[in-house]
Design an enzyme around this catalytic site. Structure first.
Site, PDB file in Angstrom:
ATOM      1  N   CYS A   1      -4.418 -36.390  -6.624  1.00 33.12           N
ATOM      2  CA  CYS A   1      -2.961 -36.446  -6.475  1.00 33.12           C
ATOM      3  C   CYS A   1      -2.476 -37.534  -5.532  1.00 33.12           C
ATOM      4  O   CYS A   1      -1.258 -37.743  -5.409  1.00 33.12           O
ATOM      5  CB  CYS A   1      -2.437 -35.091  -6.016  1.00 33.12           C
TER       6      CYS A   1
ATOM      7  N   CYS B   1      -1.744 -33.610  -0.168  1.00 33.37           N
ATOM      8  CA  CYS B   1      -3.093 -33.071  -0.352  1.00 33.37           C
ATOM      9  C   CYS B   1      -3.640 -33.589  -1.674  1.00 33.37           C
ATOM     10  O   CYS B   1      -2.890 -34.075  -2.525  1.00 33.37           O
ATOM     11  CB  CYS B   1      -3.069 -31.545  -0.366  1.00 33.37           C
TER      12      CYS B   1
END
Length: 436
Positions: free
Chosen positions: A101, A419
């Site tokens: 991500c 994250c």
């Protein structure tokens, strides 16, 4: 980071790392607006949009960095395929980054490193993702037999029949891309559920945060605050994941999605599968001014951290934020803009609890206490829960939105954090241009 000279023979004054501008195509739910588009085509739309928005000559770009997570084998170096098919000259190199991500974040900071090392003056960075057209494979037993097929065919029907020996019915089922972490075997939703329980984040807390995200995104869209960020694509600028009319009652009616029946993560407080693409233009300050651009922000500090994927998979932002604040000798009070990737409401809230905890700081951050992050500075225009989360593209959205918020006067410094699968975390600090 202080001013750093180019490491070249040509004399040039020291310069800063400037984020000149950025854009994204509208983020939309997979299987809807972009269901006929390949990932490389979404990337092209963002790159063309950036060049048009900034009136930048692609021939002046030194390097292209582009991120994606679920790769199409035909365009494994999507940075190269997208740029060369977007009007960039064939002599502009590029490579693709995959870091879950935070792929676009990595492109942004890798571009900074190229500029700092003197290998480039102008870099385009970004990322894309499509879930509308993911590569679905044969199972491994079938793949192995297909590889042997040309040799088996030479033996005729008997050879081909021999390939079926040992195959089971389950082997004939296609394989979609894995959503579970390779090392832990656990899907991220399970990790978010366990993390929320560990830090005492309730279902009501998560639903309330998700509702806030949708209401903020709807209000920002209505106020036109994304007009400078979204480029018209396929005839639209609208984003269809934003649910401005959502209520707590609707969210609380949803059932747990991962840990059943008592889990707290639902489809309503987790980010949805989204198609989209983003792009950013970055230069050293001297080159930007030479070309007539006024940068929006300066990249001051960045960090990548890794933590235990079994227990701390989604806690990377806390560790990374501590690192960049400490490096810059700043406190949360100095930060005016905060953009945190919302993979799950519980993930964001758990990190906020960890950062506020003095005990967590003593046990895990060498005593560096981050403190409470003011909610009125966090994701005020919405976040991944409401806008959507195309894995490879979200980092570009975070940087561009943070820069634009500072330009509108929300503060001198912006903190960005995210994250990523595998227990990786990222954070960076931007400074509004002109305040340096």
């Amino acid at each position: 980071l202080a001013r750093v000279p180019r490491l070249t023979d040509s004399p040039r004054p020291p310069s800063l790392l400037a984020q000149v501008d950025g854009c994204r195509i509208p983020f939309n739910l997979s299987g809807t607006v972009y269901q006929k588009d390949l990932g490389v085509e979404l990337a092209q739309k963002s790159l063309k949009g950036l060049m048009t928005k900034t009136a930048m000559d692609p021939a002046l770009v030194d390097y292209v960095l582009y991120g994606t997570v679920i790769q199409e084998p035909k365009t494994s170096n999507i940075a190269r395929e997208a740029s060369i098919n977007s009007g960039f000259p064939s002599n502009v190199p590029g490579h693709t980054v995959t870091q879950a991500c935070i792929s676009a974040n990595q492109c942004f900071t890798t571009g900074a490193e190229k500029i700092l090392s003197g290998q480039a003056d102008v870099v385009v960075a970004g990322g894309c993702e499509t879930f509308s057209d993911v590569p679905i494979r044969f199972s491994r037993p079938v793949r192995q037999r297909l590889i042997k097929a040309p040799k088996a065919m030479k033996k005729g029907a008997a050879g081909l029949l021999g390939l079926t020996k040992g195959l089971k019915m389950k082997d004939l089922a296609p394989e979609a891309p894995a959503i579970a972490n390779y090392t832990t075997g656990e899907v991220m939703g399970h990790s978010a559920d366990r993390l929320s329980a560990r830090f005492g984040v309730s279902r009501a807390d998560q639903d309330a945060f998700s509702l806030r995200s949708h209401h903020n995104a709807a209000a920002a869209t209505e106020a036109g605050l994304y007009e400078d960020e979204i480029v018209r694509t396929n005839g639209i600028t609208s984003e269809n994941n934003i649910k401005g009319g959502s209520t707590m009652e609707k969210l609380q009616s949803l059932k747990p999605a991962f840990i059943k029946p008592h889990g707290t993560v639902t489809a309503g407080n987790a980010s949805a599968l989204t198609d989209g693409a983003s792009a950013m233009l970055m230069m050293n300050e001297a080159r930007a001014l030479e070309l007539g651009y006024t940068p929006k922000s300066i990249l001051r500090s960045w960090a990548y951290v890794a933590c235990d994927p079994f227990e701390d998979l989604l806690l990377g932002p806390t560790y990374a934020i501590a690192k960049v604040l400490k490096e810059m000798n700043l406190s949360i009070a100095d930060i005016g803009v905060i953009e945190i990737h919302e993979a799950f409401a519980g993930q964001v809230l758990s990190n906020l609890v960890a950062m506020e905890s003095k005990k967590f700081a003593d046990d895990h951050l060498d005593g560096f206490h981050i403190g409470e992050l003011p909610m009125d500075k966090i994701n005020t225009l919405g976040g991944s829960l409401s806008l959507g989360h195309p894995f490879g593209a979200t980092g570009g959205r975070l940087v561009t939105t943070a820069s634009n918020r500072m330009v509108r006067g929300e503060g001198k410094y912006a903190l960005i954090a995210a994250c990523a699968d595998g227990g990786i975390g990222h954070a960076c600090i931007l400074e509004r241009y002109g305040d340096n």
